[in-house]
Write a protein that holds these residues in place. Structure first.
Motif, PDB file in Angstrom:
ATOM      1  N   VAL A  62      39.662  47.066  31.430  1.00 45.49           N
ATOM      2  CA  VAL A  62      38.991  47.290  32.724  1.00 45.49           C
ATOM      3  C   VAL A  62      37.486  47.447  32.562  1.00 45.49           C
ATOM      4  O   VAL A  62      36.692  46.744  33.204  1.00 45.49           O
ATOM      5  N   MET A  63      37.062  48.387  31.710  1.00 38.71           N
ATOM      6  CA  MET A  63      35.633  48.673  31.582  1.00 38.71           C
ATOM      7  C   MET A  63      34.840  47.505  30.997  1.00 38.71           C
ATOM      8  O   MET A  63      33.737  47.209  31.499  1.00 38.71           O
ATOM      9  N   PRO A  64      35.324  46.798  29.975  1.00 37.05           N
ATOM     10  CA  PRO A  64      34.553  45.654  29.491  1.00 37.05           C
ATOM     11  C   PRO A  64      34.357  44.563  30.551  1.00 37.05           C
ATOM     12  O   PRO A  64      33.283  43.959  30.627  1.00 37.05           O
ATOM     13  N   VAL A  65      35.397  44.313  31.369  1.00 37.68           N
ATOM     14  CA  VAL A  65      35.247  43.335  32.445  1.00 37.68           C
ATOM     15  C   VAL A  65      34.201  43.816  33.447  1.00 37.68           C
ATOM     16  O   VAL A  65      33.309  43.065  33.858  1.00 37.68           O
ATOM     17  N   ARG A  66      34.290  45.079  33.811  1.00 39.59           N
ATOM     18  CA  ARG A  66      33.346  45.638  34.783  1.00 39.59           C
ATOM     19  C   ARG A  66      31.920  45.604  34.233  1.00 39.59           C
ATOM     20  O   ARG A  66      30.965  45.257  34.956  1.00 39.59           O
ATOM     21  N   ASN A  67      31.757  45.949  32.953  1.00 37.58           N
ATOM     22  CA  ASN A  67      30.416  45.936  32.357  1.00 37.58           C
ATOM     23  C   ASN A  67      29.859  44.516  32.267  1.00 37.58           C
ATOM     24  O   ASN A  67      28.656  44.299  32.441  1.00 37.58           O
ATOM     25  N   LYS A  68      30.727  43.547  31.995  1.00 37.25           N
ATOM     26  CA  LYS A  68      30.268  42.159  31.927  1.00 37.25           C
ATOM     27  C   LYS A  68      29.849  41.669  33.318  1.00 37.25           C
ATOM     28  O   LYS A  68      28.849  40.942  33.443  1.00 37.25           O
ATOM     29  N   ILE A  69      30.578  42.060  34.354  1.00 36.51           N
ATOM     30  CA  ILE A  69      30.180  41.690  35.713  1.00 36.51           C
ATOM     31  C   ILE A  69      28.814  42.276  36.033  1.00 36.51           C
ATOM     32  O   ILE A  69      27.936  41.594  36.598  1.00 36.51           O
ATOM     33  N   ARG A  70      28.619  43.536  35.676  1.00 44.87           N
ATOM     34  CA  ARG A  70      27.317  44.185  35.891  1.00 44.87           C
ATOM     35  C   ARG A  70      26.208  43.388  35.195  1.00 44.87           C
ATOM     36  O   ARG A  70      25.143  43.149  35.776  1.00 44.87           O
TER      37      ARG A  70
ATOM     38  N   LYS B 212      33.370  50.991  44.352  1.00 52.64           N
ATOM     39  CA  LYS B 212      33.166  50.486  45.703  1.00 52.64           C
ATOM     40  C   LYS B 212      32.651  49.052  45.735  1.00 52.64           C
ATOM     41  O   LYS B 212      32.880  48.328  46.705  1.00 52.64           O
ATOM     42  N   TRP B 213      31.948  48.634  44.681  1.00 55.00           N
ATOM     43  CA  TRP B 213      31.316  47.312  44.719  1.00 55.00           C
ATOM     44  C   TRP B 213      32.242  46.190  44.278  1.00 55.00           C
ATOM     45  O   TRP B 213      31.868  45.023  44.310  1.00 55.00           O
ATOM     46  N   ILE B 214      33.456  46.532  43.860  1.00 52.66           N
ATOM     47  CA  ILE B 214      34.456  45.528  43.499  1.00 52.66           C
ATOM     48  C   ILE B 214      35.634  45.609  44.468  1.00 52.66           C
ATOM     49  O   ILE B 214      36.164  46.680  44.726  1.00 52.66           O
ATOM     50  N   GLU B 215      36.025  44.457  45.000  1.00 53.06           N
ATOM     51  CA  GLU B 215      37.209  44.362  45.851  1.00 53.06           C
ATOM     52  C   GLU B 215      38.257  43.520  45.119  1.00 53.06           C
ATOM     53  O   GLU B 215      38.035  42.343  44.846  1.00 53.06           O
ATOM     54  N   ASN B 216      39.377  44.130  44.773  1.00 51.49           N
ATOM     55  CA  ASN B 216      40.447  43.391  44.119  1.00 51.49           C
ATOM     56  C   ASN B 216      41.149  42.470  45.099  1.00 51.49           C
ATOM     57  O   ASN B 216      41.457  42.876  46.226  1.00 51.49           O
ATOM     58  N   GLN B 217      41.396  41.247  44.666  1.00 52.81           N
ATOM     59  CA  GLN B 217      42.104  40.284  45.503  1.00 52.81           C
ATOM     60  C   GLN B 217      43.256  39.670  44.713  1.00 52.81           C
ATOM     61  O   GLN B 217      43.199  39.575  43.483  1.00 52.81           O
ATOM     62  N   TYR B 218      44.285  39.231  45.440  1.00 50.91           N
ATOM     63  CA  TYR B 218      45.522  38.762  44.815  1.00 50.91           C
ATOM     64  C   TYR B 218      45.934  37.415  45.415  1.00 50.91           C
ATOM     65  O   TYR B 218      46.870  37.330  46.206  1.00 50.91           O
ATOM     66  N   PRO B 219      45.240  36.339  45.018  1.00 49.33           N
ATOM     67  CA  PRO B 219      45.487  35.018  45.620  1.00 49.33           C
ATOM     68  C   PRO B 219      46.912  34.507  45.437  1.00 49.33           C
ATOM     69  O   PRO B 219      47.440  33.827  46.321  1.00 49.33           O
ATOM     70  N   LEU B 220      47.540  34.794  44.306  1.00 50.93           N
ATOM     71  CA  LEU B 220      48.911  34.301  44.087  1.00 50.93           C
ATOM     72  C   LEU B 220      49.888  34.962  45.053  1.00 50.93           C
ATOM     73  O   LEU B 220      50.797  34.303  45.579  1.00 50.93           O
ATOM     74  N   ILE B 221      49.707  36.236  45.303  1.00 52.72           N
ATOM     75  CA  ILE B 221      50.560  36.939  46.265  1.00 52.72           C
ATOM     76  C   ILE B 221      50.314  36.395  47.666  1.00 52.72           C
ATOM     77  O   ILE B 221      51.255  36.197  48.448  1.00 52.72           O
TER      78      ILE B 221
ATOM     79  N   ILE C  28      36.678  36.014  33.460  1.00 49.88           N
ATOM     80  CA  ILE C  28      36.315  36.914  32.360  1.00 49.88           C
ATOM     81  C   ILE C  28      37.566  37.382  31.632  1.00 49.88           C
ATOM     82  O   ILE C  28      38.486  37.932  32.241  1.00 49.88           O
ATOM     83  N   PHE C  29      37.578  37.159  30.320  1.00 45.04           N
ATOM     84  CA  PHE C  29      38.663  37.619  29.460  1.00 45.04           C
ATOM     85  C   PHE C  29      38.134  38.732  28.581  1.00 45.04           C
ATOM     86  O   PHE C  29      37.154  38.553  27.859  1.00 45.04           O
ATOM     87  N   SER C  30      38.782  39.900  28.623  1.00 45.19           N
ATOM     88  CA  SER C  30      38.408  41.009  27.752  1.00 45.19           C
ATOM     89  C   SER C  30      39.330  41.015  26.532  1.00 45.19           C
ATOM     90  O   SER C  30      40.545  41.163  26.658  1.00 45.19           O
ATOM     91  N   ASP C  31      38.744  40.854  25.372  1.00 44.56           N
ATOM     92  CA  ASP C  31      39.477  40.700  24.121  1.00 44.56           C
ATOM     93  C   ASP C  31      39.632  42.058  23.439  1.00 44.56           C
ATOM     94  O   ASP C  31      38.637  42.692  23.068  1.00 44.56           O
TER      95      ASP C  31
END
Length: 264
Positions: free
Chosen positions: A110-118, A153-162, A32-35
């Motif tokens: 942040v909010m547009p990405v979260r709203n799109k996931i919802r 609480k329903w989103i867990e941030n992950q950092y695959p590159l790290i 998801i890209f938020s423009d």
């Protein structure tokens, strides 16, 4: 659900393409890209290419947006409308320079990405979400200070590159080995976090976008409710009056910017 927060810069582009090649698993459901509406043309061109490339591997790139941050700033300056502030530099009447609180990342990224996931999960606004979503952030090892916990609480941030021990140079090398182009840096045209080198490149290589930034820099002095004069450049001088030299670069403020949602 596994989702990539796509900034369309070096790191998140690498993250998405590594997932396309099965080097990071499981296969993400979406990217998801938020423009913000005020990205450089080079970023939009890269994003269109990236969408097509990801589609070849069965990963959909979804674009969402809250509005156009430049137009919203113009409206706020001319009409007094409320706007989410960028991290402008402020010069007080006494000449003291500071930086105001950044609201743009939260409201335009942040909010547009979260709203799109919802929406993708099938939930309406304010409905309680029962699923867990893993949101992959395009942050590399050299940006570890940008790691932030999820705000919900329903989103867990992950950092695959790290997790893979990759820094920005590792990402660039991976892209080159695969024959992919190195993406431009993703940020708003007039982002106050630009250093002098970035401003100079904008002025020399993208005159229309430079004039766009200059016009916004002029008008933000008219924003209401600010305790002082607002500027895009850290010197608190009008942008078109700043003497730009590469040796003026002292601090890369961009590492502090956007909580991993843009510029990656």
């Amino acid at each position: 659900m596994n989702i990539i927060s796509l900034g369309a810069g070096v790191q998140s582009t690498t993250l998405l393409l590594m997932a396309c090649h099965g080097e990071i698993t499981p296969k993400p459901d979406y990217a998801i890209f938020s423009d913000t509406g005020w990205e450089p043309k080079a970023v939009y061109d890269h994003l269109e290419w990236l969408k097509k490339e990801a589609e070849r591997f069965g990963i959909e790139v979804v674009i969402t947006k809250k509005g156009n941050i430049k137009e919203d700033l113009m409206r706020a300056a001319c009409e007094g409308a409320r706007v989410a502030t960028m991290p402008f530099f402020i010069k007080s009447k006494s000449g003291k320079i500071g930086m105001i609180h950044r609201q743009c990342t939260q409201e335009y990224k942040v909010m547009p990405v979260r709203n799109k996931i919802r929406e993708l999960l099938g939930y309406k606004p304010r409905q309680v979400i029962k699923e867990k979503v893993k949101l992959w952030m395009g942050i590399s090892l050299d940006e570890i200070e940008r790691i932030k916990p999820s705000q919900v609480k329903w989103i867990e941030n992950q950092y695959p590159l790290i997790e893979k021990g990759m820094d920005r140079i590792s990402c660039i090398n991976w892209l080159k080995r695969k024959g992919y182009p190195v993406p431009p840096k993703s940020s708003c045209i007039g982002c106050p976090f630009h250093d002098n080198f970035a401003w100079k490149q904008l002025k020399m290589n993208s005159p229309d976008e430079w004039e766009d930034a200059v016009s916004v820099d002029r008008i933000i002095r008219r924003l209401p409710k600010l305790k002082g004069e607002a500027y895009l450049h850290r010197s608190c001088q009008p942008l078109d009056k700043v003497y730009l030299q590469e040796d003026q670069l002292e601090l890369d403020l961009f590492a502090n910017e956007c909580t991993g949602y843009c510029g990656t």
